[in-house]
Design an enzyme around this catalytic site. Structure first.
Site, PDB file in Angstrom:
ATOM      1  N   ASP A 262       5.089  -1.322   5.337  1.00  0.00           N
ATOM      2  CA  ASP A 262       4.441  -0.705   6.510  1.00  0.00           C
ATOM      3  C   ASP A 262       5.221   0.556   6.870  1.00  0.00           C
ATOM      4  OD1 ASP A 262       3.468   0.060   8.946  1.00  0.00           O
ATOM      5  OD2 ASP A 262       4.176  -1.716  10.036  1.00  0.00           O
ATOM      6  N   CYS A 317       1.076  -9.651  -3.887  1.00  0.00           N
ATOM      7  CA  CYS A 317       1.396  -9.461  -2.475  1.00  0.00           C
ATOM      8  C   CYS A 317       0.701 -10.504  -1.598  1.00  0.00           C
ATOM      9  CB  CYS A 317       0.948  -8.062  -2.073  1.00  0.00           C
ATOM     10  SG  CYS A 317       1.446  -7.646  -0.422  1.00  0.00           S
ATOM     11  N   TYR A 403       6.502 -11.139 -13.877  1.00  0.00           N
ATOM     12  CA  TYR A 403       6.197 -10.103 -12.882  1.00  0.00           C
ATOM     13  C   TYR A 403       6.357 -10.716 -11.502  1.00  0.00           C
ATOM     14  CZ  TYR A 403       3.497  -6.524 -10.321  1.00  0.00           C
ATOM     15  OH  TYR A 403       3.096  -5.543  -9.446  1.00  0.00           O
ATOM     16  N   ARG A 416      14.495  -4.451   2.200  1.00  0.00           N
ATOM     17  CA  ARG A 416      13.245  -3.692   2.253  1.00  0.00           C
ATOM     18  C   ARG A 416      12.510  -3.778   3.591  1.00  0.00           C
ATOM     19  NH1 ARG A 416       8.795  -2.386  -1.739  1.00  0.00           N
ATOM     20  NH2 ARG A 416       6.888  -2.904  -0.685  1.00  0.00           N
TER      21      ARG A 416
HETATM   22  P1  RVP Z   1      -0.207  -4.209  -8.239  1.00  0.00           P
HETATM   23  O1  RVP Z   1      -0.355  -2.967  -9.052  1.00  0.00           O
HETATM   24  O2  RVP Z   1      -1.509  -4.757  -7.764  1.00  0.00           O
HETATM   25  O3  RVP Z   1       0.620  -5.251  -8.926  1.00  0.00           O
HETATM   26  O4  RVP Z   1       0.553  -3.790  -6.890  1.00  0.00           O
HETATM   27  C1  RVP Z   1       1.801  -3.147  -6.878  1.00  0.00           C
HETATM   28  C2  RVP Z   1       2.137  -2.811  -5.445  1.00  0.00           C
HETATM   29  O5  RVP Z   1       2.272  -4.008  -4.652  1.00  0.00           O
HETATM   30  C3  RVP Z   1       3.471  -2.093  -5.264  1.00  0.00           C
HETATM   31  O6  RVP Z   1       3.421  -0.739  -5.564  1.00  0.00           O
HETATM   32  C4  RVP Z   1       3.782  -2.377  -3.799  1.00  0.00           C
HETATM   33  O7  RVP Z   1       3.123  -1.484  -2.926  1.00  0.00           O
HETATM   34  C5  RVP Z   1       3.187  -3.754  -3.583  1.00  0.00           C
HETATM   35  N1  RVP Z   1       4.204  -4.814  -3.596  1.00  0.00           N
HETATM   36  C6  RVP Z   1       5.332  -4.895  -4.327  1.00  0.00           C
HETATM   37  N2  RVP Z   1       5.946  -6.052  -4.014  1.00  0.00           N
HETATM   38  C7  RVP Z   1       5.159  -6.625  -3.101  1.00  0.00           C
HETATM   39  C8  RVP Z   1       5.406  -7.908  -2.463  1.00  0.00           C
HETATM   40  O8  RVP Z   1       6.300  -8.648  -2.836  1.00  0.00           O
HETATM   41  N3  RVP Z   1       4.614  -8.212  -1.462  1.00  0.00           N
HETATM   42  N4  RVP Z   1       4.084  -5.877  -2.875  1.00  0.00           N
END
Ligand code: RVP
Length: 497
Positions: A262, A317, A403, A416
């Site tokens: 955020d 996420c 991942y 973070r």
């Molecule tokens: P994706 O490409 O859908 O795997 O998403 C990557 C994005 O998810 C990152 O660039 C970041 O903004 C977000 N992210 C990374 N870690 C987390 C989490 O643990 N919630 N989210």
């Protein structure tokens, strides 16, 4: 309390209508070049990339090796900031000193490392040999190399130390750091070598591998700086920027990016102001993440060089489930893009928008670009490739790569989100993604598909595409039918039909 008069929409709720394809509108004429940082309207951005894809600021994604591979095909990586400043600086330096064909060694061990430990490392990383240096680092004093042909665990025992079986420095052919790639390849073929260690005095600099000889393809639009070194970005946070930013700038990072789930906060504004006070316009810093026009304007006015859009859409996420904040990626993007264009019309300053998270298929990228994104940040997409730093594992005959989210417990991401101690709850998950091969092959295919979409829509530049794309929202029914058909097709492919 206010309730917005909209339904929050994701990217896969849209399709593109074809536009007129003219004779000039061919894949060869499509230019995917895009601005990364702010610039005056009508002028060029000081940082542009030929492939509008950047890799996520994540441990499981953006390593020096992936950064080099992505810069080679015209994209940009952001090395993650969830590590000590010194380690992140070393990642940036590794990219900056990389010369095409010269690899920074990824498997480096100390003389006391055991054969069992080396066997494990050789299985994890695709380098073929391990390098033995005095301190186990990629720039330590060079002592020798050891590969799978130098030992057998049954014969030599997993507890034996590497020095007992390695090929030692004085038995090896090595090259000085000044050598060119063509001379290095000459030496490899003349001496029938598989690997040529490149040294500065007795310190390791890089490796040239025989098997890279054919593999290296030159992409004419690689992302390079004015000294022809690969470009690399770096994540920063709004807490230790006073120390981290100068160290990263000194190491040669081309673009910085505030990394937060955020970004609509006074802390980001303060971090941007620090960069501006100290470096003026010479250092570039992006900010985010945001999901609406208010937050875009706040960060653009604070001086952000680009703004990153997306909360809760990342494939790993769970922020939306945990904190209830976020917005469908398409709704967020469309709102922010409108504000970007209004801001450009008012101020004469164009602040690029990056679409981040939840883009799983190539067509999602096309929709995001059509909605106005200047470039796209991807985590899962890149995590699947050889060059991503996580382990490749085999489950029931299929290969996967690990991942995990930066908000997962695994990432130990206390820093973070502004907490100082233990994280109180997780915002990300830890899992696996299907292994997909080399970055160059996959990005090549994605570029081909993006160009094909743009040709169908009659656009040869991303600017045309932003201005002229016509999108339509799909009904729930046709969305369900479409995904059901895809599932059916995939099942028949899996069954070999
Ligand atoms: P994706 O490409 O859908 O795997 O998403 C990557 C994005 O998810 C990152 O660039 C970041 O903004 C977000 N992210 C990374 N870690 C987390 C989490 O643990 N919630 N989210």
């Amino acid at each position: 309390m206010k309730i917005l008069d909209e339904t929050s929409r994701t990217l896969n709720e849209f399709l593109l209508l074809p536009g007129l394809t003219t004779e000039e509108c061919t894949p060869d004429n499509v230019d995917l070049t895009t601005p990364v940082v702010r610039h005056r309207v009508g002028e060029q951005s000081p940082v542009r990339i030929a492939t509008p894809l950047v890799s996520a600021i994540m441990q499981a994604v953006s390593s020096p090796r992936l950064a080099v591979a992505l810069a080679e095909v015209g994209g940009l990586s952001f090395v993650h900031q969830n590590q000590p400043i010194g380690a992140q600086v070393e990642d940036v330096r590794a990219v900056k000193r990389h010369k095409a064909g010269f690899r920074t060694s990824e498997i480096n061990v100390k003389p006391s490392t055991t054969l069992g430990e080396v066997a494990q490392l050789l299985g994890d990383v695709d380098q073929g040999v391990a390098v033995v240096t005095d301190d186990g680092s990629a720039e330590g004093r060079f002592l020798g190399i050891i590969g799978p042909d130098d030992f057998h665990l049954h014969r030599h025992g997993s507890g034996e130390v590497v020095t007992a079986r390695m090929r030692a420095y004085d038995e090896l052919t090595t090259a000085p750091a000044t050598i060119s790639l063509s001379d290095a390849n000459e030496m490899i073929w003349a001496n029938r070598l598989d690997v040529l260690p490149v040294l500065d005095g007795d310190r390791l600099v890089s490796l040239v591998l025989k098997r890279d000889y054919q593999a290296h393809k030159t992409f004419h639009n690689a992302s390079v700086d004015s000294r022809k070194r690969f470009r690399v970005g770096a994540g920063i946070n709004s807490r230790d920027y006073a120390d981290r930013v100068p160290a990263l700038v000194e190491a040669g990072a081309d673009v910085l990016c505030l990394d937060s789930s955020d970004g609509y906060s006074v802390y980001q504004k303060k971090a941007i102001e620090f960069v501006r006070d100290r470096y003026g316009e010479k250092v570039f810093v992006g900010a985010g993440n945001v999901v609406d026009a208010r937050a875009f304007r706040y960060l653009a006015e604070a001086g952000a060089d680009f703004v990153k859009v997306g909360i809760g859409g990342g494939s790993i996420c769970i922020t939306r489930d945990q904190k209830g904040i976020g917005r469908g990626q398409a709704s967020a993007l469309i709102d922010v893009v409108r504000e970007r264009d209004a801001y450009a019309a008012e101020t004469g300053m164009y602040v690029p928008v990056c679409c981040d998270g939840g883009l799983l298929a190539d067509y999602h990228m096309a929709i995001a670009l059509a909605c106005g994104a200047d470039f796209i940040m991807l985590g899962r997409y890149f995590a699947r490739f050889d060059e991503a730093p996580s382990r490749k594992v085999r489950v029931e005959g299929q290969f996967f790569k690990e991942y995990w989210g930066e908000g997962s417990r695994r990432a130990q991401n206390a820093a973070r989100y502004g907490h100082t101690g233990e994280i109180s709850f997780e915002e990300g998950v830890d899992g696996f993604v299907p292994y997909a091969g080399s970055l160059a092959d996959n990005v090549g295919l994605t570029r081909t598909k993006l160009k094909a979409t743009m040709v169908s829509c009659g656009a040869t530049t991303l600017r045309d595409f932003h201005e002229n794309a016509v999108l339509v929202q799909v009904s729930e029914r046709s969305y369900e039918q479409n995904t059901a058909e895809v599932r059916l097709r995939k099942r028949s492919v899996d069954a070999g039909e």
